[in-house]
Scaffold this active site. Structure first.
Site, PDB file in Angstrom:
ATOM      1  N   ARG A 297       0.853  -1.196   0.000  1.00  0.00           N
ATOM      2  CA  ARG A 297       0.000   0.000   0.000  1.00  0.00           C
ATOM      3  C   ARG A 297       0.886   1.242   0.000  1.00  0.00           C
ATOM      4  NH1 ARG A 297      -5.359  -1.704   1.952  1.00  0.00           N
ATOM      5  NH2 ARG A 297      -5.391  -3.823   1.120  1.00  0.00           N
TER       6      ARG A 297
ATOM      7  N   GLU B   3       0.558   4.019   0.899  1.00  0.00           N
ATOM      8  CA  GLU B   3      -0.164   4.988   1.726  1.00  0.00           C
ATOM      9  C   GLU B   3       0.818   5.988   2.293  1.00  0.00           C
ATOM     10  OE1 GLU B   3      -3.477   3.875   3.627  1.00  0.00           O
ATOM     11  OE2 GLU B   3      -3.206   1.713   3.549  1.00  0.00           O
TER      12      GLU B   3
ATOM     13  N   ARG C 142      -0.906   2.399  12.874  1.00  0.00           N
ATOM     14  CA  ARG C 142      -1.481   1.123  12.395  1.00  0.00           C
ATOM     15  C   ARG C 142      -1.373   0.889  10.889  1.00  0.00           C
ATOM     16  NH1 ARG C 142      -7.921   1.373  12.525  1.00  0.00           N
ATOM     17  NH2 ARG C 142      -8.224   3.117  11.135  1.00  0.00           N
ATOM     18  N   HIS C 143      -0.615   1.735  10.204  1.00  0.00           N
ATOM     19  CA  HIS C 143      -0.448   1.535   8.760  1.00  0.00           C
ATOM     20  C   HIS C 143       0.993   1.209   8.406  1.00  0.00           C
ATOM     21  CE1 HIS C 143      -4.274   3.805   8.606  1.00  0.00           C
ATOM     22  NE2 HIS C 143      -4.488   3.019   7.564  1.00  0.00           N
TER      23      HIS C 143
ATOM     24  N   GLU D 266      -9.930  -1.858  13.329  1.00  0.00           N
ATOM     25  CA  GLU D 266     -10.253  -2.833  12.284  1.00  0.00           C
ATOM     26  C   GLU D 266      -9.103  -3.809  12.053  1.00  0.00           C
ATOM     27  OE1 GLU D 266     -10.750  -0.962   8.387  1.00  0.00           O
ATOM     28  OE2 GLU D 266      -9.947  -2.833   7.581  1.00  0.00           O
TER      29      GLU D 266
ATOM     30  N   SER E  86     -11.528  -6.887   6.823  1.00  0.00           N
ATOM     31  CA  SER E  86     -12.683  -6.343   6.107  1.00  0.00           C
ATOM     32  C   SER E  86     -13.089  -7.337   5.032  1.00  0.00           C
ATOM     33  CB  SER E  86     -12.375  -4.944   5.584  1.00  0.00           C
ATOM     34  OG  SER E  86     -11.982  -4.977   4.274  1.00  0.00           O
TER      35      SER E  86
ATOM     36  N   ARG F  96      -1.639  -6.259  11.954  1.00  0.00           N
ATOM     37  CA  ARG F  96      -2.738  -5.642  12.739  1.00  0.00           C
ATOM     38  C   ARG F  96      -3.277  -6.628  13.758  1.00  0.00           C
ATOM     39  NH1 ARG F  96      -6.389  -1.616  10.150  1.00  0.00           N
ATOM     40  NH2 ARG F  96      -4.848  -0.289   9.150  1.00  0.00           N
TER      41      ARG F  96
HETATM   42  O1  4AD Z   1      -9.495  -3.185   4.405  1.00  0.00           O
HETATM   43  P1  4AD Z   1      -8.577  -3.683   3.348  1.00  0.00           P
HETATM   44  O2  4AD Z   1      -7.941  -2.662   2.488  1.00  0.00           O
HETATM   45  O3  4AD Z   1      -9.410  -4.720   2.501  1.00  0.00           O
HETATM   46  C1  4AD Z   1      -8.925  -5.465   1.464  1.00  0.00           C
HETATM   47  O4  4AD Z   1      -7.761  -5.530   1.127  1.00  0.00           O
HETATM   48  C2  4AD Z   1      -9.968  -6.310   0.838  1.00  0.00           C
HETATM   49  N1  4AD Z   1      -9.442  -6.876  -0.404  1.00  0.00           N
HETATM   50  C3  4AD Z   1     -10.334  -7.409   1.781  1.00  0.00           C
HETATM   51  C4  4AD Z   1     -11.451  -8.243   1.304  1.00  0.00           C
HETATM   52  O5  4AD Z   1     -11.315  -9.438   1.164  1.00  0.00           O
HETATM   53  N2  4AD Z   1     -12.560  -7.615   1.035  1.00  0.00           N
HETATM   54  O6  4AD Z   1      -7.433  -4.562   4.009  1.00  0.00           O
HETATM   55  C5  4AD Z   1      -7.735  -5.720   4.736  1.00  0.00           C
HETATM   56  C6  4AD Z   1      -7.030  -5.697   6.083  1.00  0.00           C
HETATM   57  C7  4AD Z   1      -7.477  -4.576   7.015  1.00  0.00           C
HETATM   58  O7  4AD Z   1      -8.623  -4.940   7.732  1.00  0.00           O
HETATM   59  C8  4AD Z   1      -6.271  -4.415   7.896  1.00  0.00           C
HETATM   60  O8  4AD Z   1      -6.230  -5.411   8.899  1.00  0.00           O
HETATM   61  C9  4AD Z   1      -5.128  -4.672   6.951  1.00  0.00           C
HETATM   62  O9  4AD Z   1      -5.639  -5.453   5.892  1.00  0.00           O
HETATM   63  N3  4AD Z   1      -4.572  -3.428   6.399  1.00  0.00           N
HETATM   64  C10 4AD Z   1      -3.379  -2.924   6.747  1.00  0.00           C
HETATM   65  N4  4AD Z   1      -2.457  -3.353   7.635  1.00  0.00           N
HETATM   66  C11 4AD Z   1      -1.331  -2.617   7.759  1.00  0.00           C
HETATM   67  N5  4AD Z   1      -1.079  -1.504   7.049  1.00  0.00           N
HETATM   68  C12 4AD Z   1      -1.973  -1.045   6.141  1.00  0.00           C
HETATM   69  N6  4AD Z   1      -1.695   0.028   5.422  1.00  0.00           N
HETATM   70  C13 4AD Z   1      -3.186  -1.760   5.966  1.00  0.00           C
HETATM   71  N7  4AD Z   1      -4.268  -1.610   5.172  1.00  0.00           N
HETATM   72  C14 4AD Z   1      -5.091  -2.627   5.454  1.00  0.00           C
END
Ligand code: 4AD
Length: 441
Positions: A213, A215, A221-222, A364, A367, A415
């Site tokens: 990501r 980001e 938490r990211h 979270e 998801s 996470r």
């Molecule tokens: O919520 P996210 O972005 O959802 C998906 O990737 C979907 N494809 C999932 C699905 O099957 N619908 O990411 C899923 C999870 C989050 O709930 C969080 O635990 C973790 O990935 N996550 C991160 N962990 C660390 N750093 C980040 N930048 C994260 N972004 C998401």
């Protein structure tokens, strides 16, 4: 006691004619017993004593000797000692000192100078402490338990590509690079390919692996790279079927961690005291609307069809804990606008969607939801979300050849570990964390 490189001196002290070194790290890991080494200056030469006492902390040594006291703490009388690899003087006191940054601000002056930043820069030293080691042990267990629970259901594990043509989750948070003359992306998740895998003859699949990501979020938490724990399945009636699998996987994981990793959890809690985790045998499921109502009743003003902020998620976590005695719960039926383009709208009210987030200690960790499997509708939703279709052609195209209604979820390994252990920063749950400011070590 067993012996292998990595046995290092932690502390030395002299009593009478004996010089002692505490080697409890070796013994706890390898034999579950505390141990000390000592040299007795009545029986060894002056030269050897001088050599032995000059060996710096964290050096690697080869020792031969005899067991002097067999009971814990075991005492080993050294006959000969050889320094295999000499360590530099430590840059800071190697203690567990994992206390939160805020606590360090007002606390111990010496520890306060050793910020998390400094500790992350010297990750290889930092990871020698018991609490950090315990976190990594739990991280390894989480991924094994995730895999084990799904494999025991006969669900197949897949390896999916990380170099892909389009931004799977949409948005700007994607690393792009040149791939033999065409633009490519590092996968933001295995989303597209785990769905395409269901258009074969597999009806339930899972995968674990790195996701990326781009980001700019510098938060607790990211990360820019983390390990995704993903699951996808054909559904018969309702996306609750996905939540049933989630329940099985995560509740059995938490039970097993409490049962088999109690010592590691206690070691971590000594450093970062945290409320014991509460969870129910069957996970609480609350609708997004119910959650918003609970927040409103507590005096907050959430946007009913908007994004739930991190602060409000935390507040809701506190309310739920008080009312239902759980730190682990599902919030389902999210507003469609807050979800990715591939999310199935709620057929009864398209302002909402067939999707959910799962929270641990108010944050979270998972998801998921039901996906759109109709190619025309998927195209329409991608366009409506401003997602370029070029990188998505085959993904959408594969639903033309017969696709089951399906849904799934994605969790972030770091996470899960951070929140399960009650850590204050996700970087502590990653061996070599990557964030917008950190590409090394
Ligand atoms: O919520 P996210 O972005 O959802 C998906 O990737 C979907 N494809 C999932 C699905 O099957 N619908 O990411 C899923 C999870 C989050 O709930 C969080 O635990 C973790 O990935 N996550 C991160 N962990 C660390 N750093 C980040 N930048 C994260 N972004 C998401």
């Amino acid at each position: 006691l067993g012996s292998q490189y990595g046995d290092t001196f932690i502390q030395s002290c002299t009593q009478g004619t004996k010089t002692y070194w505490d080697i409890d790290r070796l013994s706890e890991e390898q034999s579950g017993r505390k141990a000390v080494l000592f040299v007795d200056d009545k029986t060894v030469s002056k030269g050897m004593l001088k050599y032995a006492t000059a060996i710096s902390r964290e050096s690697l040594v080869d020792v031969s000797g005899e067991v002097h006291v067999p009971e814990t703490p075991v005492e080993l009388k050294v006959h000969s000692i050889r320094c295999v690899s000499r360590a530099r003087t430590l840059p800071y006191e190697l203690t567990d000192a994992m206390r939160s940054e805020e606590e360090l601000q007002g606390g111990d002056a010496q520890l306060a100078t050793v910020t998390l930043e400094t500790r992350l820069n010297k990750r290889w030293i930092e990871l020698r402490t018991p609490a950090n080691d315990a976190i990594l042990a739990i991280q390894a267990a989480v991924i094994q338990l995730f895999r084990g629970a799904l494999c025991s259901e006969g669900i197949r594990e897949l390896q999916l590509p990380k170099t892909i043509a389009g931004a799977g989750e949409g948005g700007a948070a994607v690393y792009k690079f040149e791939y033999h003359g065409q633009e490519a992306c590092l996968a933001q998740s295995p989303q597209l390919h785990k769905q395409m895998a269901l258009c074969t003859n597999m009806s339930r699949v899972f995968t674990t692996g790195p996701v990326f990501r781009a980001e700019k979020s510098n938060t607790h938490r990211h990360l820019c790279e983390f390990t995704g724990l993903d699951f996808e399945m054909a559904i018969n009636e309702h996306y609750n079927e996905v939540l049933d699998v989630m329940d099985h996987v995560f509740i059995s994981m938490f039970n097993s961690l409490h049962k088999n990793y109690a010592q590691q959890l206690a070691t971590i809690a000594e450093q970062l005291p945290v409320e014991p985790l509460q969870y129910l045998p069957k996970t609480l499921r609350l609708s997004f609307e119910e959650g918003m109502k609970m927040l409103q009743e507590a005096g907050f003003e959430p946007e009913e069809l908007g994004h739930l902020t991190t602060e409000l998620e935390r507040e809701l976590g506190k309310i739920v804990r008080k009312k239902y005695k759980t730190d682990f719960y599902v919030l389902y039926r999210y507003p469609l606008a807050a979800r990715p383009f591939y999310t199935m709208p709620d057929p009864e009210d398209p302002r909402y969607s067939n999707s959910f987030d799962v929270f641990l200690r108010g944050e979270e960790i998972i998801s998921g939801g039901q996906r759109i499997h109709d190619p025309d509708f998927l195209t329409e939703r991608a366009k409506a979300n401003g997602i370029p279709l070029e990188g998505l052609r085959e993904y959408i195209d594969c639903f033309e050849d017969g696709a089951p209604p399906h849904g799934g979820l994605g969790a972030g390994l770091e996470r899960v570990v951070m929140l399960f252990c009650g850590l204050d920063n996700i970087r502590r749950a990653s061996l070599f964390p990557r964030d917008p400011k950190r590409l090394t070590p």
